[in-house]
Design an enzyme around this catalytic site. Structure first.
Site, PDB file in Angstrom:
ATOM      1  N   SER B 153       0.639  -1.036   0.292  1.00  0.00           N
ATOM      2  CA  SER B 153      -0.002  -0.335  -0.215  1.00  0.00           C
ATOM      3  C   SER B 153       0.904   1.415   0.147  1.00  0.00           C
ATOM      4  O   SER B 153       2.271   0.852   0.315  1.00  0.00           O
ATOM      5  CB  SER B 153      -0.891   0.298   1.600  1.00  0.00           C
ATOM      6  OG  SER B 153      -1.798   1.227   1.914  1.00  0.00           O
ATOM      7  N   TYR B 166      -1.246  -0.624  10.399  1.00  0.00           N
ATOM      8  CA  TYR B 166      -1.255  -0.834   8.781  1.00  0.00           C
ATOM      9  C   TYR B 166       0.370  -0.257   8.093  1.00  0.00           C
ATOM     10  O   TYR B 166       0.809  -1.283   7.621  1.00  0.00           O
ATOM     11  CB  TYR B 166      -2.497  -0.749   8.258  1.00  0.00           C
ATOM     12  CG  TYR B 166      -2.931  -1.015   6.995  1.00  0.00           C
ATOM     13  CD1 TYR B 166      -2.701  -2.382   6.751  1.00  0.00           C
ATOM     14  CD2 TYR B 166      -2.322  -0.286   5.539  1.00  0.00           C
ATOM     15  CE1 TYR B 166      -3.243  -2.682   5.520  1.00  0.00           C
ATOM     16  CE2 TYR B 166      -2.762  -0.847   4.091  1.00  0.00           C
ATOM     17  CZ  TYR B 166      -3.121  -1.692   4.410  1.00  0.00           C
ATOM     18  OH  TYR B 166      -3.804  -2.447   3.293  1.00  0.00           O
TER      19      TYR B 166
END
Lengths: 376, 254
Positions: B153, B166
């Site tokens: 990501s 995350y």
């Protein structure tokens, strides 16, 4: 010999007893394996991952507690995962020595077995009281899931703790078809593979469904190893052929590799890729067609693995190996020390011509390599 | 396939997190072109439903974040596919939901993000590496290697506030991918960290509940890009079919 009781695949102090083609014995740290090989050698390993082949459950007709150990299969085909040869014990587990295990209730064809999430039927009794062929109910994916979740690795009383799958999968474990770990392959890690590559040593794999090493029944043990399916990749056949053509040394990591390669080479038409079933037995009268050297565990005299060494060395040399293993305090069993045995040169020349594709020049170069690699 | 001028050997592909979002789209994309796909997810009912709906796919129930599940998952993948050419680590944990400042993030939520996004891919890769390396050796003659994709990501690069667990875990995953790529190149295995962009997925909805789905990429489009990339990387990763000893003159090793 003492048993290796801790499930460590590559203990820092693991040892390697090396026997060269002239029968000379040397002791090395096993971590030096790559140093004992030379450019051009081809190392062949069994990349079978190990199934958790021990399944606890009940014999439904009697309600008796049983342990089923899957012991063999007819093929490596993916859709053929329902039928197995299996050893059945009564109550108890690996903590009891196999030969002391309780017998199962009398088994007959048609008996239903409940094994955790799985249901199986005894198809036939192969050898009473404990060797049967069984068939699982359900789709292939469901059977695999049931075995994966409910099964435990087959293990024996010399190990001091329950084994997990990661204890018995080699670093190169691939298709899950073995019933016991192809434990000679414990010597392999990715660092070793790197070392082989840097030295110009070839590496190839085959997949061989290694079976049980012990059933607890002397008559059955005498029949080991059972027939074992294997698969030879085309890339491996090509590498083996190249090595044979050049007279390069072929080193089998484990008895299963030796069995599969020799089985394949002895078939009409010789080595070819694909699946087959090894029903051969290597021993004193075997004429080795492919394998020049074997890496194996240290095995007790009388076991089938020990008998297999007779294909590589004569009786005198084997007796000297046994004595060296005993006096050198080598550890035995699957997590123990190892031997590297090169097939004897003298006995081969005495009563067998060199294999047809080996000319005198390459044989001479092979012997030259042996002398330079293996210190006396 | 019948209309394809070049009949292609089907790939053997495993996808984690395969019952929703990008993972499901990848399973669909591979299966649609005839590849053999095994997918992993935690919810048994959803796994069974997707396996039913996508013909020829193999569902595996398991949690990649749990150490005890990993080898059982690997066993089922290897057994169902009898090999493995492509492994996609897609299953992800956001960490705390709703997203939280790092100072408000429970250690347990951070640990879950690491277990799912870093340790899980690490363990499952290790357990499946034998299959992938075998694939690379066997397909070298066809000019192909094996590929591992780690879905990452832009949060692994940009320090977005509240994306701490995350973002940090995906940064670790991306860096692990780079190191693994270096180490495995000699074995014919490429390891990629791919950022599919912001997609209309359950994970994005949990992170940004008020996002307008119309502004987000469709998982199907992202999946198609990833499949194309994998095809290219397989060719680039191929081992040379020539064996190491070929450069040595006969007899020079004695």
């Amino acid at each position: 010999m003492k048993a290796a009781a801790r499930p460590v695949q590559r203990p820092a102090d693991a040892r390697l007893l090396v026997v060269d083609g002239a029968g000379r014995i040397a002791h090395h740290p096993r971590s030096a394996l790559a140093d004992l090989l030379v450019a051009g050698d081809l190392v062949v390993a069994n990349d079978a991952a190990t199934l958790p082949a021990s399944l606890s459950g009940r014999h439904l007709a009697t309600g008796a507690t049983i342990e089923v150990r899957l012991a063999g299969s007819r093929s490596l085909a993916v859709d053929d995962g329902a039928s197995f040869l299996a050893i059945v014990f009564g109550a108890g587990d690996w903590r009891t020595r196999t030969e002391d295990r309780a017998l199962p209730p009398p088994l007959t064809a048609g008996d239903a077995l409940s094994l955790g999430p799985l249901t199986a039927t005894v198809v036939r009794v192969v050898a009473a009281p404990r060797l049967v062929e069984l068939r699982f109910a359900g789709a292939a994916d469901a059977i695999r899931a049931g075995v994966a979740r409910h099964g435990r690795p087959v293990q024996y009383a010399h190990i001091d703790a329950p084994l997990a799958l990661w204890d018995v999968w080699t670093s190169i474990a691939a298709q899950p078809v073995a019933f016991e770990a192809p434990s000679a392959g414990f010597v392999i890690d990715w660092h070793l593979l790197e070392g082989l590559r840097q030295r110009g040593i070839g590496f190839a794999t085959l997949t061989h469904a290694a079976g049980l090493s012990s059933t607890g029944d002397a008559a059955l043990d005498a029949r080991l190893p059972f027939d074992e399916p294997y698969r030879l990749p085309a890339a491996t056949v090509a590498a083996v052929r190249r090595a044979l053509d050049r007279g390069d040394r072929i080193v089998a990591i484990g008895t299963t590799v030796a069995r599969a390669l020799e089985h394949a080479a002895a078939r009409p038409g010789g080595l070819r890729p694909g699946r087959a079933i090894a029903d051969n037995r290597l021993g004193r009268s075997t004429r080795l067609r492919v394998v020049d050297a074997l890496v194996s565990g240290t095995h007790e005299p009388g076991s089938s693995h020990h008998e297999l060494l007779r294909a590589f060395v004569d009786a005198t040399t084997l007796a000297r190996i046994d004595a060296a293993v005993a006096s050198g305090d080598y550890r035995t069993h699957e997590f123990g020390d190892s031997v590297l045995v090169e097939r004897g040169v003298a006995p081969r020349c005495a009563h067998a011509e060199p294999r047809s594709n080996l000319n005198t020049a390459t044989l001479a170069s092979r012997l030259g390599k042996v002398r330079t690699t293996l210190p006396a | 396939m019948m209309h394809s001028p070049h009949s292609r050997t089907p790939l053997r592909v495993a996808v984690t997190g395969g019952t929703s979002g990008l993972g499901l789209a990848l399973v669909e994309a591979f299966a649609a072109r005839g590849d053999h796909v095994a997918f992993v997810a935690r919810d048994a009912e959803r796994v069974a439903r997707v396996a039913r709906e996508i013909r020829g796919s193999h569902g595996v129930v398991g949690d990649v974040a749990r150490k005890d599940d990993v080898h059982a998952i690997a066993l089922q993948i290897g057994g169902a596919l009898a090999g493995l050419d492509v492994l996609v680590h897609n299953a992800s944990s956001l960490g705390p939901v709703p997203l939280a400042l790092l100072a408000d993030t429970a250690c347990e939520d951070f640990e879950l993000a690491l277990a799912t996004n870093v340790l899980g891919p690490f363990r499952l890769t290790k357990a499946l590496l034998g299959l992938l390396a075998a694939s690379a050796r066997e397909s070298a003659a066809d000019g192909a290697g094996a590929v591992i994709v780690n879905v990452t990501s832009d949060a692994a690069v940009t320090p977005y506030p509240t994306w701490g667990a995350y973002g940090a875990s995906k940064a670790a995953l991306a860096h692990m991918s780079r190191i693994w790529h270096e180490e495995l190149a000699a074995h014919g295995i490429a390891v990629l960290a791919l950022d599919p962009g912001d997609m209309d997925t359950p994970l994005h909805a949990a992170a940004v509940p008020d996002a307008d789905p119309a502004t987000l990429k469709r998982p199907r489009d992202a999946a198609r890009e990833i499949v194309d990339r994998i095809d290219r990387e397989r060719m680039a990763a191929a081992l040379s079919p020539s064996e190491p000893a070929i450069a040595l003159a006969p007899g020079s090793v004695t």
